[in-house]
Write a protein that holds these residues in place. Structure first.
Motif, PDB file in Angstrom:
ATOM      1  N   ALA A  98       0.805  -1.215   0.000  1.00 19.82           N
ATOM      2  CA  ALA A  98       0.000   0.000   0.000  1.00 19.82           C
ATOM      3  C   ALA A  98       0.845   1.276   0.000  1.00 19.82           C
ATOM      4  N   PRO A  99       1.923   1.374   0.807  1.00 17.77           N
ATOM      5  CA  PRO A  99       2.751   2.591   0.746  1.00 17.77           C
ATOM      6  C   PRO A  99       3.349   2.823  -0.643  1.00 17.77           C
ATOM      7  N   ALA A 100       3.812   1.750  -1.293  1.00 21.10           N
ATOM      8  CA  ALA A 100       4.368   1.891  -2.643  1.00 21.10           C
ATOM      9  C   ALA A 100       3.279   2.298  -3.631  1.00 21.10           C
ATOM     10  N   LEU A 101       2.062   1.800  -3.427  1.00 24.39           N
ATOM     11  CA  LEU A 101       0.945   2.191  -4.282  1.00 24.39           C
ATOM     12  C   LEU A 101       0.632   3.674  -4.107  1.00 24.39           C
ATOM     13  N   ALA A 102       0.630   4.146  -2.858  1.00 21.00           N
ATOM     14  CA  ALA A 102       0.385   5.574  -2.607  1.00 21.00           C
ATOM     15  C   ALA A 102       1.448   6.434  -3.277  1.00 21.00           C
ATOM     16  N   ASP A 103       2.712   6.005  -3.202  1.00 19.41           N
ATOM     17  CA  ASP A 103       3.794   6.750  -3.854  1.00 19.41           C
ATOM     18  C   ASP A 103       3.575   6.803  -5.364  1.00 19.41           C
ATOM     19  N   ALA A 104       3.205   5.668  -5.932  1.00 22.62           N
ATOM     20  CA  ALA A 104       3.028   5.598  -7.380  1.00 22.62           C
ATOM     21  C   ALA A 104       1.849   6.459  -7.832  1.00 22.62           C
ATOM     22  N   VAL A 105       0.746   6.418  -7.103  1.00 19.60           N
ATOM     23  CA  VAL A 105      -0.417   7.232  -7.457  1.00 19.60           C
ATOM     24  C   VAL A 105      -0.092   8.709  -7.342  1.00 19.60           C
ATOM     25  N   ALA A 106       0.568   9.084  -6.246  1.00 21.40           N
ATOM     26  CA  ALA A 106       0.911  10.495  -6.027  1.00 21.40           C
ATOM     27  C   ALA A 106       1.870  11.015  -7.085  1.00 21.40           C
ATOM     28  N   GLY A 107       2.643  10.111  -7.700  1.00 24.72           N
ATOM     29  CA  GLY A 107       3.616  10.529  -8.701  1.00 24.72           C
ATOM     30  C   GLY A 107       3.063  10.673 -10.101  1.00 24.72           C
TER      31      GLY A 107
END
Length: 447
Positions: A187-196
């Motif tokens: 989930a943290p990596a997903l949040a980073d990817a979405v925010a980017g």
């Protein structure tokens, strides 16, 4: 009595990939009317530069209209004017970006086409997941929030709402093929990817399906499947977070009869659900270790890369004449029996300025610098079923001096080889020999 209009055929294609179809259409006495992009890859740009060159294959094009794929009104108007001047008998789409325009033109002119449902769903990753839920992975639609602290908070909330499982694949809805697709582990990596991502853009976040992947291609005429053919795929996903296709093998060397039947049944179910009428249903599936068959995506056009070449080499018959027969509304058939096994490989490279490509010990094969010379992929010639392992071509599709980038998407690929072996031969051994023989030389960019 007025003059009889010249029979003609409209093809939507990148100029670099038009060669085999162009030859077949001219052999049939059809004037070839091409719609292609105004700009694109270096191969596309080279092709545009060579339009009208005497002696070049493009000299056989009757007319060319360079138009952006989104200009459907302009394309439809051009096709209408062509239809007043010529006897247009068929429409064929070979480039993904023109599927919508090709559907409009073929329907407008009353010519065979995939059908509105097939064309529309195949152009939209979200619609594929919703129409074809039975064969699809779990997926959710995400709209990228705004930049800043609030946007980051929203990205984290979106990531927390994804039902799983992880790892997950992120697929931009506004990009073609596997461009922009990446994998996240939690989930943290997903949040980073979405925010980017670009604020406001749409993403599919879905289960990352593990398993062997295949192209599954069904030719359909008058609503009836003619043949279904499978190609084994290899990507760089095991060593990176990306999905760049680097290997195609026809027929697959890693499937048994039961698995082949499972994948074929899924494909025929998908084609029926889409109401596919005429043309080429090009899908990609994975089969998991427990035998689950999962649809990755489907397109209403022929595959890219050298996949059509591989069908020709492995069956002994080119497939373009069959696609043209379907587009003309004529009876069509194609062999489902493979006589050889073909493979295309793209070579990895070190990012930097492309200086040279060398091949040693490949029986007279030398690199063909297509982006520096013809700007078009040539036809290949099939060999006898029992001929020894044969390297057919080594293509360079970037010019000398081009700055090579990391292989994060298909447009970054630069050098490819196509070869085949007898059906019971060792294709992996031949690949190893080819890879040992080829060197891609690059040097760091100054500064």
């Amino acid at each position: 009595m007025g003059a009889v209009a010249q029979p003609a055929f409209i093809i939507f294609s990148d100029l670099s990939k038009i060669g085999p179809s162009l030859i077949e259409l001219r052999r049939r006495g059809l004037a070839v009317l091409a719609v292609s992009q105004k700009q694109g890859s270096v191969m596309v740009q080279k092709g545009i530069e060579l339009l009208g060159t005497p002696g070049h294959p493009f000299a056989d094009l009757a007319e060319v209209s360079l138009r952006d794929a989104t200009d459907i009104s302009g394309i439809a108007d051009q096709a209408s004017r062509w239809a007043q001047q010529y006897d247009v008998q068929g429409v064929l789409v070979n480039a993904e970006v023109y599927v919508d325009a090709g559907q409009v033109v073929a329907d407008m002119l009353g010519l065979p086409n995939p059908g509105w449902r097939a064309s529309t769903v195949c152009r939209n990753k979200l619609l594929q997941r919703r129409y074809l839920r039975r064969w699809s992975p779990v997926s959710v639609l995400v709209t990228v929030p705004a930049d800043g602290v609030e946007g980051r908070s929203q990205a984290e909330k979106l990531a927390a709402e994804y039902p799983g499982p992880f790892p997950a694949a992120i697929k931009p809805l506004d990009r073609e093929s596997s461009i922009g697709v990446r994998v996240v582990e939690d989930a943290p990596a997903l949040a980073d990817a979405v925010a980017g991502q670009q604020p406001g853009s749409r993403l599919l976040v879905e289960e990352r399906v593990q398993g062997r992947e295949f192209n599954v291609d069904t030719l359909v005429g008058d609503g009836k499947p003619i043949v279904t053919l499978l190609t084994q795929k290899g990507t760089n996903e095991d060593s990176t977070e990306f999905f760049v296709e680097l290997v195609h093998t026809t027929p697959p060397a890693n499937l048994d009869e039961h698995e082949t039947a499972l994948i074929t049944a899924a494909q025929l179910g998908v084609v029926e659900r889409l109401g596919f009428e005429n043309g080429y249903a090009h899908a990609e599936y994975r089969i998991t270790d427990d035998g689950r068959v999962v649809l990755m995506e489907i397109a209403a056009r022929a595959p890219g890369d050298g996949c059509l070449h591989l069908y020709h080499l492995s069956t002994g018959r080119p497939i373009e004449p069959v696609l043209i027969d379907i587009a003309l509304g004529r009876p069509a058939e194609y062999p489902a029996v493979f006589r050889r096994r073909g493979r295309q490989v793209y070579f990895e490279h070190t990012p930097g300025v492309l200086r040279d490509v060398r091949a040693e010990g490949l029986d007279g094969i030398t690199p063909r610098w297509l982006a520096d010379t013809t700007g078009i992929w040539p036809e290949l010639a099939a060999v006898d079923a029992d001929a020894p392992a044969t390297v057919h071509e080594l293509f360079v599709i970037k010019p000398r001096g081009f700055v090579l980038e990391r292989l994060t998407e298909s447009s970054n690929r630069a050098v490819t080889a196509i070869f085949d072996v007898p059906i019971d031969g060792d294709i992996d051994a031949e690949e190893a020999r080819v890879r040992r023989a080829v060197t891609v030389e690059s040097e760091p960019v100054d500064g």
